[in-house]
Scaffold this motif. Structure first.
Motif, PDB file in Angstrom:
ATOM      1  N   GLY A  51      37.491 -14.982 -17.868  1.00 43.43           N
ATOM      2  CA  GLY A  51      38.352 -14.661 -19.300  1.00 43.43           C
ATOM      3  C   GLY A  51      37.803 -15.791 -20.573  1.00 43.43           C
ATOM      4  N   PRO A  52      38.813 -16.015 -21.063  1.00 43.45           N
ATOM      5  CA  PRO A  52      38.316 -16.967 -22.800  1.00 43.45           C
ATOM      6  C   PRO A  52      37.148 -18.504 -22.000  1.00 43.45           C
ATOM      7  CG  PRO A  52      40.551 -15.640 -22.829  1.00 43.45           C
ATOM      8  CD  PRO A  52      40.305 -15.179 -21.523  1.00 43.45           C
ATOM      9  N   ALA A  53      38.292 -19.191 -21.457  1.00 42.11           N
ATOM     10  CA  ALA A  53      37.796 -20.043 -20.194  1.00 42.11           C
ATOM     11  C   ALA A  53      36.353 -19.906 -20.140  1.00 42.11           C
ATOM     12  CB  ALA A  53      38.289 -20.747 -19.628  1.00 42.11           C
ATOM     13  N   GLY A  54      35.625 -18.629 -18.939  1.00 41.73           N
ATOM     14  CA  GLY A  54      34.668 -18.660 -18.503  1.00 41.73           C
ATOM     15  C   GLY A  54      34.066 -18.814 -19.047  1.00 41.73           C
ATOM     16  N   LEU A  55      33.887 -17.659 -19.869  1.00 38.88           N
ATOM     17  CA  LEU A  55      33.072 -16.484 -21.750  1.00 38.88           C
ATOM     18  C   LEU A  55      32.946 -17.946 -21.959  1.00 38.88           C
ATOM     19  CD1 LEU A  55      32.682 -13.789 -21.272  1.00 38.88           C
ATOM     20  CD2 LEU A  55      34.497 -13.788 -23.617  1.00 38.88           C
ATOM     21  N   PHE A  56      33.793 -18.675 -22.228  1.00 38.79           N
ATOM     22  CA  PHE A  56      32.852 -19.836 -23.995  1.00 38.79           C
ATOM     23  C   PHE A  56      32.067 -20.840 -22.782  1.00 38.79           C
ATOM     24  CE2 PHE A  56      34.353 -19.541 -28.039  1.00 38.79           C
ATOM     25  CZ  PHE A  56      34.902 -17.893 -27.773  1.00 38.79           C
ATOM     26  N   PHE A 110      34.175 -15.964 -32.333  1.00 41.96           N
ATOM     27  CA  PHE A 110      35.479 -14.446 -32.442  1.00 41.96           C
ATOM     28  C   PHE A 110      34.729 -13.552 -33.463  1.00 41.96           C
ATOM     29  CE2 PHE A 110      37.090 -14.740 -28.643  1.00 41.96           C
ATOM     30  CZ  PHE A 110      38.420 -15.716 -28.572  1.00 41.96           C
ATOM     31  N   VAL A 111      34.801 -14.818 -35.229  1.00 42.99           N
ATOM     32  CA  VAL A 111      34.255 -14.132 -36.146  1.00 42.99           C
ATOM     33  C   VAL A 111      32.784 -13.291 -35.808  1.00 42.99           C
ATOM     34  CG1 VAL A 111      33.523 -14.121 -38.752  1.00 42.99           C
ATOM     35  CG2 VAL A 111      35.245 -15.399 -37.087  1.00 42.99           C
ATOM     36  N   LYS A 112      31.796 -14.003 -35.215  1.00 48.44           N
ATOM     37  CA  LYS A 112      30.886 -13.838 -34.772  1.00 48.44           C
ATOM     38  C   LYS A 112      29.834 -13.120 -33.968  1.00 48.44           C
ATOM     39  CE  LYS A 112      26.327 -15.748 -32.942  1.00 48.44           C
ATOM     40  NZ  LYS A 112      25.889 -16.682 -31.874  1.00 48.44           N
ATOM     41  N   PHE A 113      31.059 -12.239 -33.658  1.00 43.29           N
ATOM     42  CA  PHE A 113      30.924 -11.199 -32.044  1.00 43.29           C
ATOM     43  C   PHE A 113      31.681 -10.480 -32.606  1.00 43.29           C
ATOM     44  CE2 PHE A 113      27.810 -12.477 -29.999  1.00 43.29           C
ATOM     45  CZ  PHE A 113      28.103 -14.278 -29.545  1.00 43.29           C
ATOM     46  N   GLY A 114      32.404 -10.100 -34.563  1.00 46.14           N
ATOM     47  CA  GLY A 114      33.201  -8.906 -34.705  1.00 46.14           C
ATOM     48  C   GLY A 114      34.890  -8.620 -34.886  1.00 46.14           C
ATOM     49  N   ALA A 115      34.832  -9.970 -34.874  1.00 42.80           N
ATOM     50  CA  ALA A 115      35.959 -10.538 -35.057  1.00 42.80           C
ATOM     51  C   ALA A 115      36.756 -10.398 -36.642  1.00 42.80           C
ATOM     52  CB  ALA A 115      37.017 -11.143 -34.407  1.00 42.80           C
ATOM     53  N   GLY A 116      37.431  -9.881 -37.522  1.00 44.09           N
ATOM     54  CA  GLY A 116      38.139  -9.927 -38.843  1.00 44.09           C
ATOM     55  C   GLY A 116      37.987 -11.609 -39.290  1.00 44.09           C
ATOM     56  N   MET A 120      29.980 -10.762 -27.332  1.00 40.38           N
ATOM     57  CA  MET A 120      29.605 -12.121 -26.271  1.00 40.38           C
ATOM     58  C   MET A 120      28.787 -11.439 -24.842  1.00 40.38           C
ATOM     59  SD  MET A 120      32.810 -14.778 -26.683  1.00 40.38           S
ATOM     60  CE  MET A 120      32.367 -15.990 -26.502  1.00 40.38           C
ATOM     61  N   ARG A 121      29.032 -10.754 -23.673  1.00 40.31           N
ATOM     62  CA  ARG A 121      28.781 -10.552 -22.825  1.00 40.31           C
ATOM     63  C   ARG A 121      27.456 -10.136 -22.712  1.00 40.31           C
ATOM     64  NH1 ARG A 121      28.498  -4.726 -20.999  1.00 40.31           N
ATOM     65  NH2 ARG A 121      30.505  -4.699 -20.807  1.00 40.31           N
ATOM     66  N   GLU A 122      26.683  -9.929 -23.734  1.00 40.95           N
ATOM     67  CA  GLU A 122      25.939  -9.091 -24.528  1.00 40.95           C
ATOM     68  C   GLU A 122      24.861 -10.393 -24.629  1.00 40.95           C
ATOM     69  OE1 GLU A 122      26.220  -6.141 -22.348  1.00 40.95           O
ATOM     70  OE2 GLU A 122      24.328  -6.555 -23.193  1.00 40.95           O
ATOM     71  N   TYR A 123      25.687 -11.015 -25.452  1.00 42.44           N
ATOM     72  CA  TYR A 123      24.032 -12.537 -25.865  1.00 42.44           C
ATOM     73  C   TYR A 123      24.291 -12.858 -24.768  1.00 42.44           C
ATOM     74  CZ  TYR A 123      23.276 -16.481 -28.394  1.00 42.44           C
ATOM     75  OH  TYR A 123      22.914 -17.827 -28.462  1.00 42.44           O
ATOM     76  N   ILE A 124      25.400 -13.373 -24.219  1.00 37.76           N
ATOM     77  CA  ILE A 124      25.399 -13.955 -23.101  1.00 37.76           C
ATOM     78  C   ILE A 124      23.861 -13.313 -21.834  1.00 37.76           C
ATOM     79  CG2 ILE A 124      26.026 -15.333 -20.798  1.00 37.76           C
ATOM     80  CD1 ILE A 124      28.842 -15.193 -22.434  1.00 37.76           C
ATOM     81  N   LYS A 125      23.987 -12.052 -21.681  1.00 38.42           N
ATOM     82  CA  LYS A 125      22.937 -11.971 -20.801  1.00 38.42           C
ATOM     83  C   LYS A 125      21.647 -11.690 -21.237  1.00 38.42           C
ATOM     84  CE  LYS A 125      23.805  -8.239 -18.813  1.00 38.42           C
ATOM     85  NZ  LYS A 125      24.306  -6.143 -18.904  1.00 38.42           N
ATOM     86  N   GLU A 126      21.573 -11.634 -21.959  1.00 44.81           N
ATOM     87  CA  GLU A 126      19.876 -12.324 -23.646  1.00 44.81           C
ATOM     88  C   GLU A 126      19.803 -13.194 -23.357  1.00 44.81           C
ATOM     89  OE1 GLU A 126      21.972  -8.549 -26.854  1.00 44.81           O
ATOM     90  OE2 GLU A 126      21.310 -10.971 -27.298  1.00 44.81           O
ATOM     91  N   ASP A 178      42.202  -3.540 -29.736  1.00 44.25           N
ATOM     92  CA  ASP A 178      41.115  -3.139 -30.161  1.00 44.25           C
ATOM     93  C   ASP A 178      40.185  -3.588 -30.526  1.00 44.25           C
ATOM     94  OD1 ASP A 178      42.949  -1.796 -33.112  1.00 44.25           O
ATOM     95  OD2 ASP A 178      43.402  -3.746 -31.884  1.00 44.25           O
ATOM     96  N   VAL A 179      40.373  -4.970 -31.165  1.00 46.52           N
ATOM     97  CA  VAL A 179      38.786  -5.678 -31.968  1.00 46.52           C
ATOM     98  C   VAL A 179      38.677  -6.363 -30.555  1.00 46.52           C
ATOM     99  CG1 VAL A 179      37.891  -7.067 -33.113  1.00 46.52           C
ATOM    100  CG2 VAL A 179      39.903  -5.560 -34.096  1.00 46.52           C
ATOM    101  N   LEU A 180      40.024  -7.099 -29.843  1.00 46.65           N
ATOM    102  CA  LEU A 180      38.939  -8.259 -28.637  1.00 46.65           C
ATOM    103  C   LEU A 180      38.335  -7.352 -27.851  1.00 46.65           C
ATOM    104  CD1 LEU A 180      39.787 -10.961 -28.080  1.00 46.65           C
ATOM    105  CD2 LEU A 180      42.114 -10.467 -26.700  1.00 46.65           C
ATOM    106  N   VAL A 181      38.223  -6.177 -27.163  1.00 52.45           N
ATOM    107  CA  VAL A 181      37.702  -5.336 -26.386  1.00 52.45           C
ATOM    108  C   VAL A 181      36.161  -5.641 -26.500  1.00 52.45           C
ATOM    109  CG1 VAL A 181      36.614  -3.007 -25.328  1.00 52.45           C
ATOM    110  CG2 VAL A 181      39.384  -3.898 -25.706  1.00 52.45           C
ATOM    111  N   ASN A 182      35.617  -5.551 -28.064  1.00 51.76           N
ATOM    112  CA  ASN A 182      34.422  -5.048 -28.992  1.00 51.76           C
ATOM    113  C   ASN A 182      33.910  -6.405 -28.901  1.00 51.76           C
ATOM    114  OD1 ASN A 182      34.339  -2.930 -28.588  1.00 51.76           O
ATOM    115  ND2 ASN A 182      35.710  -2.148 -30.524  1.00 51.76           N
ATOM    116  N   VAL A 183      34.764  -7.885 -29.156  1.00 51.78           N
ATOM    117  CA  VAL A 183      34.139  -9.161 -29.344  1.00 51.78           C
ATOM    118  C   VAL A 183      33.846  -9.327 -27.650  1.00 51.78           C
ATOM    119  CG1 VAL A 183      35.005 -10.909 -29.568  1.00 51.78           C
ATOM    120  CG2 VAL A 183      35.880  -9.976 -31.186  1.00 51.78           C
ATOM    121  N   VAL A 184      34.706  -8.729 -26.967  1.00 56.29           N
ATOM    122  CA  VAL A 184      34.022  -9.705 -25.311  1.00 56.29           C
ATOM    123  C   VAL A 184      32.743  -8.486 -24.874  1.00 56.29           C
ATOM    124  CG1 VAL A 184      35.204  -9.151 -23.024  1.00 56.29           C
ATOM    125  CG2 VAL A 184      35.975  -9.943 -24.372  1.00 56.29           C
ATOM    126  N   LYS A 185      32.419  -7.454 -25.610  1.00 54.51           N
ATOM    127  CA  LYS A 185      30.865  -6.883 -24.751  1.00 54.51           C
ATOM    128  C   LYS A 185      29.901  -7.800 -25.796  1.00 54.51           C
ATOM    129  CE  LYS A 185      32.841  -2.779 -25.420  1.00 54.51           C
ATOM    130  NZ  LYS A 185      32.773  -1.226 -25.509  1.00 54.51           N
TER     131      LYS A 185
END
Ligand SMILES: Cc1cc2nc3c(=O)[nH]c(=O)nc-3n(C[C@H](O)[C@H](O)[C@H](O)COP(=O)(O)OP(=O)(O)OC[C@H]3O[C@@H](n4cnc5c(N)ncnc54)[C@H](O)[C@@H]3O)c2cc1C
Length: 576
Positions: A113-118, A194-200, A223-229, A214-221
């Motif tokens: 969630g937001p806590a774990g992701l950040f 959130f803006v860096k990863f695609g939010a308005g 961020m996940r890709e960045y963290i994996k990279e 609809d936007v949050l789903v893509n922002v989460v994805k």
């Protein structure tokens, strides 16, 4: 740089109008002889809506301007009516120094969630390769599971509106405002991220930022890709089940992979796990799945407010926890036009966001009722995560264009209501309410018109308010759901709110229940180092009782990451 506040423009103004207005304001700083237009750059710091003279509505801006220092000095020296001041940009700084405690293996974060992701995002940027355990599915699979649940009622207890990549907030209105005041700029950093990863980009400056599902789903994805990279590993369908400690220090973490991978090799090939040595996985699939053991002395518990099995396990493992007050209630729907009319003085407004409201009432029986998680142009959602128990919440898409506005109307509850001082009594209180809601609605969301609720009669069809609900619903007498004094308080408040927002107490306003997951029923005790009673375990975010909402949970994740970086030195493999 200078800052100019209180720049007003009528609703519906063109983007270019703001620049034109700033041009005019800066002209005041020009010397008599200055013919050429002034060179400057500007950035919007804040945008809010002023509806005090509705239906004449204004946007009010604060901007930061970078221009010739003589112009700035001129404006600062004779302010006149201009609301101008010196501006120093404050940016959140990533932690610099590393700690000196050796880290065993890699930091493990439970919950994406937001806590774990950040928390993972900060740790990655600083060279720690966190392993993120998420009991739910990755967001693409999760969306399918949630849609299926809303369509057929088939619940996946491990992956649903509460559990899965992105956490509870993924299927939400994505409101990002928080009351947490942070001098270090973490709040703005969360919004900018959130803006860096695609939010308005407007979420970085609007007074009431919201992303929409609809936007949050893509922002989460993203961020996940960045963290994996950057060295992070996500293990979806992987539930944290326990830990081992020795003399009060964490040594090992246990989890189970519940996904439908058959052989360890599948999991490796699916990228669920990589060949890192810091954990082992059983060769054979047990009853619950593949058992995972991870050697580590650093664990972040960002588990959210609905991880009831995990709360039980932590209690049984002797982690110090406390019962925590929260609030419960019902969710009410009105035509969005009713709220627009009240807040903007007109029902339809393409030049303004769907109107919202915030209401509080201290009722005659001593209970206070307040609106919570208001979703303009949104939906009531079936947000359940346990079989035979039903909880609701609200969400909206970025367009906020459903015909209804909805909000929870909730009342504070505590151990007196739970009937026990047991640490988990609040959690059990939630469960009892959700079982009642499930029965009342025959497994569907129980709903009722306000007029019928007031009069204690079951509804059998909607009135003017057409239900905007994700998930099946059925009519019921919601008076049988909450304790009577809460019902009385909610009825009294709705009538009181009718005096503030015209028609708020309309007979056809639609109620749904039960709103029970407003915040965590427990607090996992932590010290100034943000560590629990077991060294190396960091309670974090909403579930641990230290946040309420997406942004404050993300900020708490950042705080915990800072503490980890300040305590542990970089894993050897990264200390080039
Ligand atoms: C429908 C809905 C709408 C909402 N709308 C808003 C809104 O508009 N604005 C707002 O600010 N807040 C909103 N919220 C609240 C917000 O979502 C939460 O406050 C926020 O997500 C808390 O973040 P968190 O990271 O602490 O926990 P969560 O987001 O709850 O994440 C916890 C994660 O941990 C995982 N987990 C739990 N136990 C385990 C385990 N044992 N092993 C592995 N993984 C585990 C869960 O699957 C989950 O993904 C909403 C919540 C819901 C449910």
């Amino acid at each position: 740089m200078i800052r100019i506040d209180n720049i007003k423009l009528p609703a519906g103004h063109a983007e270019a109008d703001l620049k034109k207005k700033i041009d005019k304001l800066l002209d005041m700083g020009k010397s008599k002889r200055g013919k050429d237009s002034i060179r400057y750059s500007f950035r919007i710091l804040r945008q809010s809506i002023d509806a005090r003279r509705k239906p004449e509505i204004f946007y009010v801006y604060s901007v930061a301007i970078d221009t010739d220092s003589r112009i700035e000095d001129k404006l600062l020296s004779n302010k006149g009516k201009l609301n101008v001041s010196k501006y120093i940009h404050k940016q959140y700084e990533l932690p610099l120094g590393y700690g000196d405690t050796e880290i065993i293996g890699r930091p493990v974060i439970v919950g994406s969630g937001p806590a774990g992701l950040f928390c993972a995002y900060i740790l990655c940027q600083c060279g720690y390769k966190p392993i993120i355990l998420e009991r739910g599915e990755c967001v693409d699979e999760r969306i399918k599971s949630v849609d299926e649940f809303w369509k057929s009622g088939m619940l996946k207890p491990g992956s649903n509106v509460q559990f899965g990549e992105g956490g509870a907030g993924t299927f939400s209105d994505g409101k990002l405002n928080t009351g947490v005041n942070d001098k270090n700029g973490r709040n703005q950093y969360v919004l900018d991220t959130f803006v860096k990863f695609g939010a308005g980009r407007e979420i970085a400056y609007t007074a009431k930022p919201h992303i929409g599902t609809d936007v949050l789903v893509n922002v989460v994805k993203s961020m996940r890709e960045y963290i994996k990279e950057n060295g992070g590993t996500f293990m979806f369908d992987t539930r944290f089940t326990g830990f081992a400690s020795d003399t009060g220090e964490l040594k090992e973490v246990y989890a189970v992979y519940t996904g439908n991978g058959y052989y360890k090799s599948d999991l490796i090939s699916e990228g669920c796990i990589d060949t890192d040595i810091s954990y082992t996985i059983s060769d054979n699939k047990g009853e619950a799945g593949y058992d995972i053991r991870i050697r580590t002395n650093c664990l972040v518990l960002a588990i959210g407010h609905s991880a009831r099995d995990t709360f039980k396990m932590l209690k049984d493992k002797g982690i110090e926890m406390k019962q925590k007050e929260f609030a419960v209630g019902l969710r009410i729907q009105h035509p969005q036009s009713v709220i627009n009319r009240s807040q903007y003085g007109r029902e339809h407004c393409d030049d303004l966001p769907a109107a919202d409201y915030k209401l509080t009432d201290h009722t005659s029986n001593g209970r206070s009722v307040y609106s919570f998680c208001m979703c303009p142009g949104g939906y009531v959602v079936n947000a359940s995560s346990e079989e035979g128990r039903l909880a609701v919440n609200g969400m909206s898409y970025s367009g906020r264009n459903s015909t209804n506005a909805n909000s929870a109307l909730i009342v504070g509850v505590d151990s007196k209501d739970f009937g026990s001082e047991d640490v988990l009594a609040g959690m059990e209180f939630q469960r009892r309410l959700e079982e009642r809601a499930y029965r009342l609605g025959n497994g569907k969301v129980p709903i009722q018109r306000f007029g019928d609720f007031r009069d204690g009669v079951a509804s059998n069809k909607p009135g003017k308010v057409i239900p905007q609900i994700k998930g099946a619903y059925d009519y019921a007498d919601l008076r049988e759901l909450l304790p009577d004094d809460l019902n009385e308080a909610i009825i009294e408040s709705i009538e009181h709110f009718g005096g503030i927002i015209k028609d708020y107490d309309m007979e056809d306003a639609l109620l749904a229940g039960v709103e029970s997951r407003t915040s965590s029923p427990v607090r996992i005790v932590r010290n100034d180092e943000l560590m629990s009673s077991i060294t190396g375990i960091y309670p974090c975010g909403e579930g641990a009782g230290y946040a309420g909402g997406i942004t404050s949970a993300a900020m708490d994740g950042i705080k915990v990451a800072e503490k980890i970086i300040g305590k542990y030195r970089l894993p050897d493999s990264n200390a080039e």
